[in-house]
Each structure stands twice: as C-alpha cells, then as structure tokens.
Enzyme design. Structure first.
Site, mmCIF file in Angstrom:
data_model
loop_
_atom_site.group_PDB
_atom_site.id
_atom_site.type_symbol
_atom_site.label_atom_id
_atom_site.label_comp_id
_atom_site.label_asym_id
_atom_site.label_seq_id
_atom_site.Cartn_x
_atom_site.Cartn_y
_atom_site.Cartn_z
ATOM 1 N N HIS A 139 5.181 -1.712 -1.958
ATOM 2 C CA HIS A 139 4.856 -0.582 -2.831
ATOM 3 C C HIS A 139 3.354 -0.382 -2.898
ATOM 4 O O HIS A 139 2.589 -1.350 -2.934
ATOM 5 C CB HIS A 139 5.399 -0.821 -4.247
ATOM 6 C CG HIS A 139 6.890 -0.789 -4.322
ATOM 7 N ND1 HIS A 139 7.607 -1.359 -5.344
ATOM 8 C CD2 HIS A 139 7.818 -0.264 -3.481
ATOM 9 C CE1 HIS A 139 8.897 -1.185 -5.147
ATOM 10 N NE2 HIS A 139 9.050 -0.525 -4.014
ATOM 11 N N ARG B 98 23.231 -8.862 2.060
ATOM 12 C CA ARG B 98 22.959 -7.422 1.999
ATOM 13 C C ARG B 98 24.117 -6.725 1.319
ATOM 14 O O ARG B 98 25.246 -7.224 1.269
ATOM 15 C CB ARG B 98 22.789 -6.880 3.423
ATOM 16 C CG ARG B 98 22.209 -5.458 3.498
ATOM 17 C CD ARG B 98 20.759 -5.401 3.104
ATOM 18 N NE ARG B 98 20.118 -4.169 3.569
ATOM 19 C CZ ARG B 98 19.716 -3.179 2.788
ATOM 20 N NH1 ARG B 98 19.890 -3.257 1.480
ATOM 21 N NH2 ARG B 98 19.128 -2.104 3.303
ATOM 22 N N ASP C 146 -25.947 -1.981 0.241
ATOM 23 C CA ASP C 146 -24.623 -2.595 0.425
ATOM 24 C C ASP C 146 -23.551 -1.691 -0.171
ATOM 25 O O ASP C 146 -23.740 -1.136 -1.259
ATOM 26 C CB ASP C 146 -24.547 -3.969 -0.266
ATOM 27 C CG ASP C 146 -25.222 -5.054 0.570
ATOM 28 O OD1 ASP C 146 -25.546 -4.761 1.727
ATOM 29 O OD2 ASP C 146 -25.427 -6.160 0.047
#
Length: 1092
Positions: free
Chosen positions: A751, A379, A216
């Site tokens: 990120h 914004r 595995d």
C-alpha cells in the site's frame, strides 16, 4: 507505492531546470557523477570546472546525515577528491542498521561561506496541506528542526506569496537576505507543487551576496503522477534505500507491473534466505511478513512482494518463475520453504492465477527438489477450490511437498507450519465447493451448513429505511452517519458489468425489493440499456453517456461507485460532487496522485460527501448494500453470512483483508453489521475515526474491529476517542506492519500509505498506544480471531447481544459462464479452430508462438504455411509461396479484377468495397484456374494418361484445358513470370513430375497455336501439387485434400489483393473522377425499327 525517493542529483536537476524565481540560483547543473566505471579523463572533458575549482564530494545513495558520518569531502582539488574516494568507493559501510556498498558519488563546486549564511528549508505533504519549514540556522548541526523551525501550513489549493513568507518564516533572517530568500522559497514551493513532490529538503541553503546555493538536498516525488509530469521528469530512476541492492529481477517485475493493470511487486531482502513468499494482496503480504518475523524468521526472510488486481495466468507465471529462479540459485542446509498465501480474494479468479504458478512449478520442479523446497498454500476467493486442487495435484505429480489449505484454515496458520511452530494437519478440513453454495442438490432453499456460527443478532437493528443521520464534522455541510440502507440507490461509473451483476445478486439474496444499481455512466458510448439478471429474470439497466442526464433521471441516487481509471477518476469525482444528491462516493482506482486525492478530500469536506477510497474494493452492509466487488463471489457472501446483519462493524485499509475479516468475524461472532475498506493510499478519502465514530453512534453495532497499518497517525485518534469516552463500545484493533522495525533497510509495502516516516507511525508503537488506551489488542494477527471471539462471547454473556435463529436466504441461479468455469456443465463449441490461438499471453500460429515465428525468420511464406497448412514448411517451399504471391500481385489495369476495382474507386467507394468488387471477378475465366488446372492435370497424370491422350480427350469432350492459353503471351513471347518460377522449381524441388507432364502438354498445344502456353495460373497450380506431394510434410491424401478444398486459388486471391489495393490507392492519389465508359467503345445492338 506513490512517494518515492529520488537521488540528490535528480532532485537538483529538477530544481535547476524548472524553478522560477528572481533569486540568483548559482552553480546550476554543475555536478559530476562518479561510479566505479567512471573514466576521470572523460569526466574532466565533460566538466572542465573540475580542474579549476575547489570541490565537494559525497555519496548520492539516499544516506541521511552524511556530514555527521564523515561521508562528505570538502574543499578538495580533483586529486584530493580521487584520494578521498579511494578508501570509500566500492567499500562497505554501516549507516544505522543498514550495511551497504558506497558506489555512487556526486562532485560539486565548493562554496566558501560563513555559518550565518546557512539556512534550512523543507516542504512536506500532509492530509490538510503542505508544511513549509524554515530555520535561520542550517548545516550539519541544525538539530531537531521539527522543534526549532518556523512552520507555515499552505492549505490544499492555496498559494503563497513573498510577503507571507517574510512575516511567517523569515522573522530571524537579516533584512538584506529576506527578499532573495522569500523569492526562492516561493519559487521552490511552486516547483514542489508543479512537479508533484511530496518531500523536499535543502540543508544547508546558502545565501550570499552572489545569490543562493543549494548545497545538500533530499527529495521524494509522487511516482503515480508520471502520466502528468513525464515531459518535465523524463525517465526517472528511483534508487533503492541504502543497504539494499537493486536487483535486475526487481526491475523486471517493476516493468511487468508498469505494463499490467494488475499489481506486481518484488523486493529482495536476503537472496540467501530460506523463507520465500508469494502472497496475493497488498495487506495480506504485510501480514505474512509480520507473522514470519514474529516467529523468528526475520533473518531468513528472503523477499517481500505481492501480486493482486486479477493478474492473468501468464503474468502470474512470469512473477512465479522469477521467484522460483531466485530461490533455486543457492542451496540452504535446512532446505527452503515457499509460502504461497493470501486473503480471500474479492474478484481475482484464484484458479487462473494458480494455473500460472503451477506452470512455473512444473518448469522448475527439478531445481525445487534439488534445493529441498517445501511449499505451503493458503487461499480463498472466486474459484479457489479449483485453484487449490490443481496446486495439490502438481505436488503429487512432481513429488514436491505441497501442503494446501483453504478458507477453513486461518490465513497465517501456514507460516507456523512452515517454520515448525505448529503441526501440519494430515487431513485438512474440506471446504465446501463453490457449487455447493450456489447449486442446491437437496432441493431445499436453506444455506448449506458450515462451521460458522449459525445465528444473528437479536437486537433489532434498523438496517432498512430510516433517513440518513448526519454527523458533525466541522464542515460546510454535515456528512451522513448512515451511508447505506436497504433502499440505497447507486450509480456505477464505468462499464463494470461483472461488478454490477455481483451487486444485483447480493441485493437478491438480501431480499431487497429493488436493485441497488439505478444506472451506469460510461462516457465512451451513447445512451443505451445493458442486460442483467435479477434472480431468475432478466432486467435492463440504463447506461448514460453524460453524468448530468443520469442524475436528472434518477433523483433517488445518493451513492456513486467509480470504476474510473486513475487518469480520469479525479475529474469524474469532482464532477460528481457538483450534484447535491450524492452523499457517498467510492473510488476504486489505485494510483491517483496524492495531490489530486487531497483536492478531492477538501471538496468532499466542504460538500459533506463521504469518500471511500481511492485504492479500495469498497465496503459492505450485510442485508442492505455492497460496493462493487466487495465480499467476493456469491459463495463467499453466503458462507460469511453477509446477506443479513450481525453485530460487528469493522474498518480496514486493505480490500483483500476486509474479506478476510468477513471470514474471521463470521466464524467467531454472529457476523458483520457493516465493513469498510478505506483504501491503501497515504490519504484515504475517509479515515478510521470517520467510520468508527459512525459505528459508535449506530445502535445495531455492538463491537468494532479495526485493522490498522504502519504509516500515518490516524489510529492515535481512536486512542484519544477511547480515553475521552467518545468511544464506549468494545474495540478490537491490530495494526499490521510490525515487521518493518526488524528490517535493516526501509521497505515500501504494497500500500502506498504503508511506510513509517517517524517512530510514532510504526505498527509496534500504534499497537502499544491502542492497548494502553483500552482497546483489545492481540499479540499478533494470528490471535486476532480469538480476541474477537472472546470479546463477542463476553457481550453475549452480558446480554448485549442475543443470538437468534438463522433464516435462510433465497437461492440465486448460477451464471452459465461461472458454472462452466467450475466444471459443472458442458456445452459443445459453436466453432472449431486449429490454426491460431490468441487466448494466452502470446499469439500462437499452429502451435508456434509469434515470437518464434519472427525468431525463426520463416517469412510470409512460412506464416502462410502455418495458417493454411498447419505445417512448418521447408525454406524452399516458403520461398516458392512468396514468389507466387509476387508474380500474381498484379497484371495491369486492363484485366477484369483491376478494372472493377478502379471503377469502384473512381465512384468514391471505400477500400473494402473496391477491393471486393475486384475479387468477385476471380473465377475459372480470370485468375481462378489454379485449382482447376491442378485437378485436371493431376487426374490425367495419376490415371496414367499420356499427354496427347489428355489433350485429345479434352478436345473430344469440348472442354478447355485450365491453365493453358494466354491473351498476349505466346511461345514466341514467353511470360517471364513463368520462366522465373520454372527456374526456381528446377533448382529446388526434389521432384516435379506433374510440372514435367504439363510442359509436355504445352508442347502439344503450342504446336497448334503459339499462345496456348502453360500460363502462370496453370504453372502455379501444377507446381504447387508437386510441392505438396514431395516436400515431406503431407501424405498423398492430405495433399489431394488441400487441392480439392481450394487452397491453390487462395494463392492468386492473396497475391492479386495486393495489386487491387495498389490500383485503389493509385486512383485516389491521382484524384481520378467518376468513370463513364465512352460511347464509341460500345456496340449498341438495338431492334431494327429503332436504329438510327
């Protein structure tokens, strides 16, 4: 993101192909994949061993602990495998909190073995190197391997040997197996390094007398290393985490992302959800998701995603229309909300990206209204006011409820509005326009008033000229405690003129004596100087091809700002660290492989260099220095008071969120002293504590703000430093990513480092630990500003900070290009064009996209029609144009144009020069008779003159009839080119009156002399007039104008160009030498007294 999980099958394929070991690795490439579409007869043909051996079957879908979950079938024959699959294949199952469909299985040979022959091995990456874990007992019941296993740290750039493995890891292994396992582990580690794995676990690894068996396996690779490992990896498919389906829209956005320099991410969480997001920025996207979940929206959150890195209008349109398409497929009884949010951009033109979103909203306005979608927008950044204006305007014109907010509104306030937790202001406060900061209409030079605190620290912080202090870091060379001062000089790697101009404008408003950029390095051009502005005047900054030259000529430089690409950033950074004068390097590039970053970190620690980044916008020290695009445009610099120091220092991972912190801190305190965005990668060059400890030792810093993030454990070092008394200044800290614990399946945020690999790395755990250590931790990001304000107010009350009067900065002229972008000035264009537009995502010919040009199959003739005549011409007209080009392509080497081309080619001239020499011979006597013939015949025909009258008139005036006559061809030796064209015109043109008129003239002229035929030039000229007048696409005036301006001669020029190029290539291919005309073919006519 960088580290991505791969399937067990892919991992084993890599291992079997590329491992180099003396250990006998058994069952190489013996695996078969089963999906709902699998044909077992074909499977057996491809893998005959399936019918002769006992088998193991298991799902291959990134599921952990499959044995304990009963998801492994062992010691089965093929029929047993099929029976085992029946109740499982395409059935839903629950693994932890995740529910998913089992649809991808792996069949392998069963390996009989004893329990004592099972072992556990794992390699995983950390900042300081790679850990190799080994336990002498493997299998399902291995337990807590972190506690049990023996560990060996292999430092960055270090290698391991078999003896080292035996001594440190194989202590409890029987002697007869040590050699084979040591060889395998060394080979496995080398494979792990060569193929840029970040995690590789084998459990169990079985070692028998026959060799080793990899039973595995689980693995992750660094996807950013694709450009290095493509040859070995091939095309890797990254499966989604179990419980989350792979949607084609996700693949579409991933493809857009791969083809773009920008960042475009999309993960579908719940396509039936009512809350959709379209957020700019990797850090901001996490904050918005956190806030939605905090306010109870986790079950209705439909997607996670982000767009950043200055995507174009078209890229934003493609991204937005994908979101809008998904959210308008299924109605929700409560309607839906779309949150278009973001922090304050550093360099992205907000108006440009919003125009793409507006286009998508217009395209989807009907389904948006049908699904009762309400849109909330917040914004900031370059030209954001124009972006908000167009967004508000589209709401009014389409009738879609769109609520628009700018930097005056807290970043996540729109989430509360969208979810009904706070009222929607009927009149949001109007933010000052960019121009108000940059163009001062009142005549004074003060900074425009705003709602922000108009004061700055009275503690006389030394931001200017003291020598850089050093902090001990246990390295070969100490790192500087003060990274930037008012006298810092930098080199910029890369031709980033906009970023450099932004730095110079910042220097100017900070009243620096000299620019902070000493020079630029750009290896792709020779040494030269680049023009920039310093206030009102122009200055020249040198650009060097070689970094060594730049360092030698600018010994006062101690900072390098690297805009190198992800492929070249590693080499250029390592080169930079060879120069001891550099003590700080900012690496902007995103997507540098983690193995390369760790080598950079190691070298930087040895040389005492501070690294900011990778994947960062940089940092800023108000009044002193800024890195590249940090802080955004000049209006944001002025609005956030970044031209002089405040008392608050911050450190964050996200570049966009660092600018948001500038905004929050300027509104709640006396401003920023210094701010650094360390970057979003898993291994940033410097960590939170590097900067927090610098701030602790800097007298001008009175309080510290840290914006942490899910993933990693660096925030615990801050906890430890607070507890130990190393940090005594107030610390306000919040870790974003709290929503991750609420999701049923793993989500990789924007990120690369924003992923928790264990419970202690979650944002919730870190926030709790920070609070317990004594940091000021808000309840959510929504409250961060209030906590900062409270701590600051306490420091003012205590007298630690003494606010003093604000001093206005000098004004900086606005660049012409930006003033035009803002609509403040106008200027007549130098050129006008109406045939082609290359500015968008797709080339347009006369209003027709290049995709449509090919889809419509209009051919070369149709393309010429668009570019020359601005018309979509009928198919027969397109065919006629192409026939004209074919028949005029060439007429042998003897004609003047071909002759000139050949002579030039044989003189060694290049293609362009040779072609031009041939084209210059075209005129009324050679090839240029199309226009003249068209004009003469048209004038005669239109005036009602009979063909005989026309011939007699031209003869009387002593003029040649253009298009009549041929040197070789005659009525008895007809020109087949003319015959072919004539047949086509007769069959396809609706009318050919002028051609008929010209043929009547030909009858008259050939009766006088057989070679006075209507030649190919004349035929094309008159037939083209018929085409323009009768095809239905032109008025009579337009048709006449095209004849008048020389369009018809263009046909001959374009056609004959093909022939001239052919002659040029022919001469080169035949390697013909310089041509000299033979004397016997020249009649020398000399004065009689010189005759021989």
């Amino acid at each position: 993101m960088s580290a991505k999980a791969i399937s067990e099958q892919t991992g084993k394929e890599f291992l079997y192909k590329h491992i180099c070991t003396s250990a006998a690795v058994q069952n190489r490439f013996r695996y078969a994949n089963v999906t709902p579409e699998t044909d077992f007869e074909r499977l057996v043909q491809d893998h005959p061993w399936l019918t002769t051996e006992k088998l193991v079957v298991k799902p291959d879908q990134l599921i952990k602990r499959r044995g304990k979950l009963g998801l492994i079938g062992v010691n089965l024959d093929l029929q047993g495998v099929r029976e085992w699959l029946k109740p499982r294949l395409m059935k839903e199952t629950t693994v932890g909190k995740a529910k998913g469909i089992l649809k991808n299985f792996l069949i392998e040979p069963f390996v009989p073995h004893k329990q004592a022959e099972e072992f556990y091995v794992c390699i995983y990456a950390t900042r300081e190197g790679d850990y190799v874990l080994f336990h002498h007992e493997g299998g399902v019941d291995v337990g807590d391997v972190d506690a049990k296993a023996l560990k060996m740290l292999v430092g960055v750039d270090e290698k391991i040997g078999e003896d080292q493995v035996k001594k440190q890891l194989l202590i409890n292994v029987p002697n007869d197996k040590k050699a084979v396992l040591a060889s395998f582990i060394v080979g496995l580690f080398n494979l792990y390094e060569d193929l840029f794995f970040t995690y590789l676990e084998i459990n169990p690894l079985v070692a028998t007398k026959d060799g080793v068996y990899v039973l595995d396996m689980a693995a992750k690779i660094d996807a950013t290393a694709d450009y290095i490992c493509k040859a070995k990896w091939g095309d890797v498919e990254f499966p989604p985490p179990f419980g989350r389906e792979a949607y084609p829209e996700e693949a579409y956005i991933a493809d857009l992302d791969a083809k773009s320099g920008a960042s475009l991410k999309l993960t579908l969480l719940n396509p039936r959800g009512r809350i959709w997001t379209m957020v700019a920025g990797g850090g901001a996207s996490v904050v918005y998701s956190d806030t939605i979940c905090d306010l109870g929206g986790v079950d209705e959150l439909a997607n996670y995603g982000e767009y950043s890195g200055a995507p174009s209008e078209q890229q934003t349109y493609d991204y937005a229309k994908t979101i809008l398409s998904l959210m308008t497929r299924e109605k929700h009884p409560d309607g839906k909300v779309l949150i278009i949010g973001g922090s304050i951009a550093n360099f992205t033109n907000v108006a440009a990206t919003f125009k793409g979103i507006v286009r998508a909203i217009k395209d989807y306005q009907t389904p948006l209204k049908e699904h009762e979608v309400t849109i909330f927008v917040r914004r900031g950044g370059p030209n954001y006011q124009e972006g908000l204006r167009v967004m508000g305007e589209v709401g009014k014109t389409t009738g879609i409820p769109i609520h628009v907010f700018g930097t005056e509104t807290h970043m996540t306030a729109i989430v509360g509005m969208a979810l009904g937790h706070r009222p929607i202001p009927s009149e949001p406060p109007a933010a000052a326009h960019t121009a108000n900061f940059l163009l001062n209409s009142s005549g004074n030079t003060s900074t425009p008033a705003s709602s922000r605190t108009a004061s700055f620290s009275g503690s006389k912080a030394n931001v200017g000229g003291s020598p850089a202090k050093k902090v001990k870091s246990g390295t070969s060379r100490e790192k500087a405690a003060t990274l930037f001062s008012k006298h810092t000089k930098s080199l910029v790697w890369g031709m980033q003129t906009r970023a450099v101009q932004g730095m110079l404008d910042f220097d100017y408003v900070c009243s620096r004596d000299e620019p902070s950029v000493a020079a630029m390095v750009y290896p792709f051009t020779g040494d030269h100087k680049q023009k920039f502005y310093w206030g009102h005047k122009e200055i020249l900054i040198p650009v060097y091809k070689n970094m060594g030259d730049a360092m030698k000529k600018h010994p006062d430089v101690d900072v390098l700002i690297s805009f190198a690409s992800l492929r070249s950033a590693f080499d250029s950074t390592m080169e930079t660290m060879q120069y001891p004068q550099i003590h700080t390097i900012a690496i902007i590039a995103e997507g540098i492989p983690e193995a390369h970053t760790r080598k950079i970190i190691k070298a930087a620690d040895e040389k005492g260099v501070t690294i900011i980044g990778p994947a960062t916008v940089g940092g800023i020290k108000p009044g002193c220095f800024k890195i590249g695009n940090t802080g955004g445009m000049l209006d944001n610099i002025l609005a956030s008071k970044l031209y002089r120091p405040g008392s608050v220092a911050y450190v964050s991972r996200s570049g966009g969120m660092s600018n948001e912190l500038n905004n929050i801190i300027s509104r709640t305190t006396n401003g920023v002293f210094e701010g650094v965005a360390i970057g979003g990668d898993r291994y940033p060059g410097s960590v939170f504590t590097d900067h927090v400890l610098r701030y602790q030792d800097t007298p001008g810093v009175k309080m510290i703000v840290v914006l942490g993030e899910i993933g990693g454990t660096e925030e615990y070092k801050i906890c430890q430093a607070i507890k130990e008394g190393r940090i005594t200044k107030p610390v306000v800290c919040w870790c974003i990513g709290t929503c991750a614990t609420m999701f049923s399946s793993e989500v990789q945020f924007g990120h690369a480092g924003a992923c928790a690999n264990q419970a202690s790395e979650t944002a919730v755990a870190k926030n709790q630990a920070l609070q317990e250590a004594g940091a000021h931790v808000p309840k959510s990001f929504d409250e961060l500003g209030e906590v900062i304000r409270s701590v600051y107010s306490d420091l003012v009350v205590q007298g630690v900070i003494v606010p003093t009067e604000e001093m206005p900065p000098p004004t900086v002229p606005m660049d012409y290009s930006w003033a035009r972008e803002l609509g403040l000035i106008r200027k007549p264009a130098s050129f006008m064009t109406s045939i082609c537009d290359e500015r968008g995502q797709e080339l347009i010919y006369a209003g027709m996209t290049i995709t449509e040009v090919f889809k419509s199959e209009i051919g070369l003739g149709g393309t010429l029609g668009l570019l020359w005549f601005q018309r979509r011409l009928p198919r027969y007209a397109c065919q006629f144009i192409e026939m004209c080009l074919m028949v005029t392509a060439d007429h042998g080497p003897a004609v003047s144009g071909a002759h000139n081309t050949i002579v030039c080619a044989r003189a060694g001239k290049d293609l362009i020069s040779s072609l031009t020499s041939g084209l210059l011979t075209i005129g009324d006597r050679f090839g240029g008779a199309l226009d003249a013939a068209a004009k003469q015949f048209s004038k005669a025909f239109d005036s009602g003159m009979l063909p005989m009258e026309f011939v007699n008139k031209m003869k009387k005036e002593g003029k040649l009839i253009m298009g009549i006559g041929h040197r070789v061809k005659s009525i008895n030796n007809p020109d087949m080119r003319v015959q072919i064209l004539k047949d086509f015109v007769r069959q396809n043109f609706p009318s050919s009156q002028l051609l008929d008129y010209a043929l009547e003239v030909e009858k008259i002229t050939t009766s006088k002399k057989p070679n006075l035929i209507l030649n190919v030039d004349g035929f094309i000229g008159v037939a083209f007039v018929d085409l323009l007048r009768t095809c239905g696409g032109f008025t009579r005036d337009e048709a006449d104008e095209f004849v008048e301006i020389g369009a018809l001669n263009g046909i001959f020029v374009l056609g004959r160009t093909m022939g001239f190029i052919g002659h040029y290539l022919d001469q080169k291919r035949l390697k013909q030498g310089l041509y000299r005309h033979p004397w016997d073919d020249i009649s020398y006519v000399l004065p009689e007294h010189m005759s021989m």
